[in-house]
Design a protein around this motif. Structure first.
Motif, PDB file in Angstrom:
ATOM      1  N   ALA A 123       0.830  -1.207   0.000  1.00  7.79           N
ATOM      2  CA  ALA A 123       0.000   0.000   0.000  1.00  7.79           C
ATOM      3  C   ALA A 123       0.863   1.255   0.000  1.00  7.79           C
ATOM      4  CB  ALA A 123      -0.929  -0.012   1.212  1.00  7.79           C
ATOM      5  N   LEU A 124       1.869   1.301   0.887  1.00  8.44           N
ATOM      6  CA  LEU A 124       2.732   2.477   0.963  1.00  8.44           C
ATOM      7  C   LEU A 124       3.523   2.670  -0.331  1.00  8.44           C
ATOM      8  CD1 LEU A 124       4.168   2.164   4.596  1.00  8.44           C
ATOM      9  CD2 LEU A 124       2.604   3.918   3.758  1.00  8.44           C
ATOM     10  N   GLY A 125       4.045   1.565  -0.874  1.00  9.80           N
ATOM     11  CA  GLY A 125       4.843   1.665  -2.092  1.00  9.80           C
ATOM     12  C   GLY A 125       4.032   2.089  -3.298  1.00  9.80           C
ATOM     13  N   SER A 126       2.805   1.576  -3.417  1.00  8.94           N
ATOM     14  CA  SER A 126       1.977   1.901  -4.580  1.00  8.94           C
ATOM     15  C   SER A 126       1.451   3.324  -4.532  1.00  8.94           C
ATOM     16  CB  SER A 126       0.802   0.913  -4.682  1.00  8.94           C
ATOM     17  OG  SER A 126      -0.021   1.006  -3.526  1.00  8.94           O
ATOM     18  N   GLY A 127       1.518   3.961  -3.345  1.00  6.65           N
ATOM     19  CA  GLY A 127       1.054   5.344  -3.252  1.00  6.65           C
ATOM     20  C   GLY A 127       1.971   6.323  -3.941  1.00  6.65           C
ATOM     21  N   GLY A 128       3.256   5.986  -4.032  1.00 10.47           N
ATOM     22  CA  GLY A 128       4.191   6.872  -4.704  1.00 10.47           C
ATOM     23  C   GLY A 128       4.306   8.224  -4.021  1.00 10.47           C
ATOM     24  N   GLY A 174      -0.019   9.369  -0.792  1.00 10.63           N
ATOM     25  CA  GLY A 174       1.381   9.269  -1.147  1.00 10.63           C
ATOM     26  C   GLY A 174       2.337   9.725  -0.062  1.00 10.63           C
ATOM     27  N   LEU A 175       3.586   9.895  -0.476  1.00  8.82           N
ATOM     28  CA  LEU A 175       4.627  10.325   0.460  1.00  8.82           C
ATOM     29  C   LEU A 175       4.319  11.698   1.047  1.00  8.82           C
ATOM     30  CD1 LEU A 175       7.425   9.888   1.746  1.00  8.82           C
ATOM     31  CD2 LEU A 175       8.425  10.927  -0.302  1.00  8.82           C
ATOM     32  N   ILE A 176       3.721  12.558   0.247  1.00 14.77           N
ATOM     33  CA  ILE A 176       3.393  13.901   0.730  1.00 14.77           C
ATOM     34  C   ILE A 176       2.381  13.816   1.871  1.00 14.77           C
ATOM     35  CG2 ILE A 176       2.241  16.068   0.110  1.00 14.77           C
ATOM     36  CD1 ILE A 176       3.524  15.894  -2.610  1.00 14.77           C
ATOM     37  N   GLY A 177       1.374  12.979   1.723  1.00 15.55           N
ATOM     38  CA  GLY A 177       0.352  12.849   2.762  1.00 15.55           C
ATOM     39  C   GLY A 177       0.906  12.281   4.051  1.00 15.55           C
ATOM     40  N   THR A 178       1.708  11.226   3.966  1.00 15.17           N
ATOM     41  CA  THR A 178       2.285  10.637   5.177  1.00 15.17           C
ATOM     42  C   THR A 178       3.270  11.593   5.842  1.00 15.17           C
ATOM     43  OG1 THR A 178       3.940   9.521   3.795  1.00 15.17           O
ATOM     44  CG2 THR A 178       2.007   8.251   4.433  1.00 15.17           C
ATOM     45  N   THR A 179       3.993  12.376   5.030  1.00 11.37           N
ATOM     46  CA  THR A 179       4.914  13.369   5.585  1.00 11.37           C
ATOM     47  C   THR A 179       4.159  14.449   6.348  1.00 11.37           C
ATOM     48  OG1 THR A 179       6.498  12.988   3.786  1.00 11.37           O
ATOM     49  CG2 THR A 179       6.736  15.029   5.037  1.00 11.37           C
ATOM     50  N   LEU A 180       3.021  14.861   5.810  1.00 11.92           N
ATOM     51  CA  LEU A 180       2.204  15.865   6.503  1.00 11.92           C
ATOM     52  C   LEU A 180       1.678  15.333   7.832  1.00 11.92           C
ATOM     53  CD1 LEU A 180       0.162  17.412   3.528  1.00 11.92           C
ATOM     54  CD2 LEU A 180       2.004  18.494   4.846  1.00 11.92           C
TER      55      LEU A 180
END
Length: 326
Positions: free
Chosen positions: A196-201, A234-240
């Motif tokens: 899931a995390l990887g496919s989010g890009g 994606g990475l932006i969302g998890t970073t936020l």
């Protein structure tokens, strides 16, 4: 279906109402209920340790929940909060000191009682969470480093003994250490979480367009909610999300630092440590840094007990901050 949305909003409203009551009560009332609240939490944990159905029914092999009249909650959440509150009360009143052997052992004993009851459910993750909180409170209470080091050695031996008593725990650790050996029941959740995390890009698939939660990744609304966030934003969302937690924790520790008395400083520090540990454990499991455990993400995962008690803790920290500005 709006089942989860409606239930989540209802729990948030109840949590906010409880938080307002706690904020209005103030530190004096908190100190008065420290011992009764701790005793009540232990009384609630006992039926779960004994698996007394239907009061404490076994769900997925563990009796973590206490069910009374259609209302259910997880006593281990209350036990962690009551332990922090009791520690702050005892130290602020000068009844114990974290630096003295007697005070050190008292703080350890107060944490070990709920930890043992929690692991008896069995809830190994909840027990680990409680012991981590004990370590945090010992540090905040300025316990001697040598004492903490010896305690960690004892806990490591006890944890190893508990681990080898159940084959499924050993298999889960094996699956975590060697995830590429193949997908099995012991590493299925973490494997699906990584997918899931990887496919989010970078930007994600878009809100509502995640695939892993559609029958592939179990417990997506609680134990693996971050994986859904990663896939859809994606990475932006998890970073936020991670940044928001960092700001929250920085604020909490600043409140502890600026509190106008020992009680407020220890309580705010303990509350912040509780949220920090809960978020770290959730992040670590979802990213395969730790084996799969049943730890929710504070303020985000679907779960009434976690939401309510986290909001109560934040209300207490807010009141401590308000007291310091007067």
């Amino acid at each position: 279906s709006h089942h989860y949305v409606a239930g989540h909003l209802l729990r948030i409203l109840f949590g906010l109402a409880s938080a307002l009551l706690v904020y209005a009560a103030g530190p004096r009332a908190w100190k008065a209920v420290a011992w009764p609240l701790y005793a009540f939490s232990i009384a609630c944990l006992i039926p779960t340790a004994l698996s007394l159905s239907p009061i404490a029914p076994v769900v997925n092999g563990s009796s973590r929940w206490l069910v009374l009249g259609g209302f259910r909650f997880m006593p281990s959440e209350l036990a962690r909060l009551s332990y922090v509150l009791l520690t702050a009360t005892l130290i602020s009143k000068g009844q114990i000191s974290g630096r003295s052997p007697r005070g050190f052992l008292s703080l350890v004993a107060l944490a070990f009682v709920p930890a043992v009851l929690t692991v008896s459910q069995p809830d190994f993750a909840g027990c680990l969470y409680m012991l981590a909180m004990m370590a945090a409170m010992l540090y905040i209470s300025e316990a001697r480093f040598s004492h903490i080091l010896i305690l960690f050695g004892v806990i490591a031996l006890a944890a190893s003994a508990v681990l080898i008593t159940e084959e499924y725990r050993i298999d889960r650790v094996r699956g975590w250490i060697n995830p590429e050996a193949g997908v099995s029941d012991n590493n299925f959740q973490t494997q699906q979480s990584s997918i899931a995390l990887g496919s989010g890009g970078l930007l994600g698939r878009g809100l509502g367009h995640g695939r892993q939660q559609r029958g592939f990744l179990p417990e997506v609304f609680s134990d693996f909610i971050l994986a859904v966030i990663g896939e859809e934003t994606g990475l932006i969302g998890t970073t936020l999300v991670l940044s928001a937690f960092c700001v929250l924790l920085w604020t909490g520790f600043r409140i502890a630092e600026r509190a106008d008395d020992i009680f407020g400083s220890i309580l705010a520090g303990g509350i912040t440590a509780s949220v920090a540990l809960g978020s770290f454990l959730h992040f670590a499991v979802v990213t395969r840094l730790l084996p799969a455990t049943g730890i929710t993400l504070p303020l985000i995962s679907w779960g009434g007990t976690s939401i309510v008690f986290t909001l109560i803790e934040l209300a207490a920290a807010a009141r401590i901050s308000a007291e310091a500005r007067r």
